[in-house]
Design a protein around this motif. Structure first.
Motif, short mmCIF file in Angstrom:
data_model
loop_
_atom_site.label_atom_id
_atom_site.label_comp_id
_atom_site.label_asym_id
_atom_site.label_seq_id
_atom_site.Cartn_x
_atom_site.Cartn_y
_atom_site.Cartn_z
N LEU A 168 13.58 18.02 -29.12
CA LEU A 168 15.00 18.26 -29.41
C LEU A 168 15.17 18.70 -30.86
N ALA A 220 21.93 17.52 -27.06
CA ALA A 220 21.34 16.20 -27.32
C ALA A 220 22.40 15.11 -27.40
N ILE A 274 12.39 13.51 -30.65
CA ILE A 274 13.72 13.75 -31.23
C ILE A 274 13.53 14.17 -32.68
N PRO A 301 20.98 12.47 -33.22
CA PRO A 301 20.81 11.85 -31.89
C PRO A 301 20.17 10.47 -31.96
#
Ligand code: AMP
Ligand code: GLY
Length: 432
Positions: free
Chosen positions: A6, A52, A72, A77
């Motif tokens: 992400l 996200a 991540i 997030p």
């Protein structure tokens, strides 16, 4: 296995490049997905449109695509609890829980943790109202260090030379300049020394060091001008000697990880310690719950171990069972090319011609804010646009290679600093 990364910056391009070399992705059916990604990341991953911030959508995507690891990249997030949602659905995730990510998400949380764990850091006062903050200024000498408590995209710290300036900045913070991030403010003692960053990966119990770096936060040469997300970096940072690194592990990183575990919020992921090397030893300025950008780019250039295995073993709580990550002894240095007007008002849409840079000997051009224009050509799409990265036997050599590659890039509406690595280049010159 399938991996979902992400993010969309230069940090994530470097992670995608390194993950793509992992044994975890060696099978014909193994896929690296990136959301949203960028044109550079698209060279290594299948970019997908996934928000996200929409935890249900991320979990549905993981289920539909048999994702075995989620990485991540950015902090938002994490602080928003995406890691918890994924762990709740039994998806291995590289990145801390919402509670543990408060190390980055709340300056006050980190300062109090430092108190409980006896970690060296600047003396401070947490303030919950403007009146309290104005009053607290009397307990400090200038320059005043004022920090909005919450996430403020790297802009939440003000160093004020005078009391009037500090009062104005406090008015702005409590007046909502940083949104809810400024509803609480930490005022702390100004520390002097050289700054350096230390990275470690932990699964909450085992901790492995992952190298050092130095960033250049100011937009202008000679460290002048406004603060930015970072205009260039190099790794290792020789100023963090082996002895100092051991001290940072023993006095800062280990007590942090141990205290969080003992208090029921084990930290899993990469821990990025921003340090001031004071005359009394290393002092913690801040923690980040993610890799630095652009520090990640230089760490990934040096990483010789399998990044996918490192991240998966961390996510699965078996970091203590794998071989410690190996980093090359070479120096890596990255120069950020930013869009004119960055950091205030970066110009979007400027054409980019990578020319021969991508092919330059040993250099890597990581994409940050880029996109494909209507004709398929590359255009600027953000503040920091490209990270031109090279390695060498010294900072001087890595710097020369990075600028040689950069000079092959056509980006008329971009700019960069020409002095990335200057401190170390000066030291290296002094030694010869
Ligand atoms: P931070 O977002 O906490 O990293 O702060 C941004 C920058 O402000 C740091 O990189 C330092 O250059 C500076 N800074 C933060 N805290 C202090 C401090 N206590 N003393 C001196 N400089 C600081
Ligand atoms: N380069 C500084 C940061 O990532 O926070």
């Amino acid at each position: 296995m399938n991996i979902l990364l992400l993010g969309s910056g230069g940090r994530e391009h470097a992670l995608a490049w390194k993950l793509a070399q992992s044994r975890l992705l060696a099978g014909a059916d193994d896929t690296l997905y990136a959301a949203p990604g960028n044109p550079g990341i698209a060279e290594h991953a299948r970019c997908v449109d996934l928000d996200a911030g929409d935890h249900d959508a991320v979990m549905a995507f993981c289920k539909a695509n048999a994702i075995g690891l989620v990485v991540i990249g950015p902090e938002a997030p994490l602080v928003d609890g995406l890691g918890d949602a994924l762990r709740g659905a039994s998806v291995p995730v590289f990145g801390p829980s919402r509670n543990a990510a408060r190390l980055e998400g709340s300056k006050g949380f980190t300062k109090e943790l430092c108190d409980r764990a006896g970690i060296p850091t600047a003396r401070y006062i947490r303030c919950h109202s403007l009146e309290e903050a104005w009053g607290a200024l009397a307990r400090f000498d200038p320059p005043f260090v004022l920090k909005a408590d919450g996430l403020a995209a790297g802009k939440g710290v003000v160093i004020a030379e005078t009391r009037e300036e500090a009062q104005h900045a406090l008015d702005d913070m409590f007046g909502g300049k940083f949104g809810s991030a400024g509803s609480e403010v930490v005022i702390e003692q100004f520390l002097t020394g050289e700054e350096a960053s230390f990275f470690a990966v932990t699964d909450g119990t085992a901790i492995v060091p992952l190298g050092t770096a130095q960033d250049h936060k100011r937009a202008g040469e000679g460290d002048t001008g406004p603060n930015t997300g970072g205009m260039g970096a190099y790794s290792p940072a020789p100023v963090l000697s082996e002895d100092l690194q051991r001290e940072v592990m023993a006095r800062i990183v280990e007590p942090t990880v141990r205290t969080l575990r003992e208090e029921g919020m084990p930290y899993s992921g990469v821990l990025y310690a921003g340090l001031m090397l004071t005359a009394e030893g290393p002092s913690l300025i801040e923690y980040n719950a993610r890799f630095g950008d652009p520090e990640c780019q230089v760490l990934m250039m040096r990483l010789e171990s399998d990044l996918g295995e490192l991240m998966l073993s961390c996510a699965e709580g078996r970091l203590g069972e794998i071989e410690a990550p190996r980093l090359s002894d070479d120096t890596a240095l990255t120069v950020v090319m930013a869009a004119r007007g960055y950091p205030e008002t970066p110009e979007k849409g400027g054409a980019i011609d990578l020319g021969t840079a991508a092919a330059a000997d040993g250099a890597k051009v990581f994409h940050a804010g880029t996109r494909r224009g209507a004709d398929g050509g590359l255009v600027a799409n953000g503040g920091r646009v490209l990270n031109v990265t090279a390695t060498g036997a010294s900072v001087t050599e890595a710097q020369a290679s990075a600028y040689a590659a950069l000079d092959g890039i056509g980006f008329p509406t971009g700019f960069c600093r020409r002095d990335i690595g200057w401190r170390e280049v000066e030291r290296e010159r002094g030694e010869t």
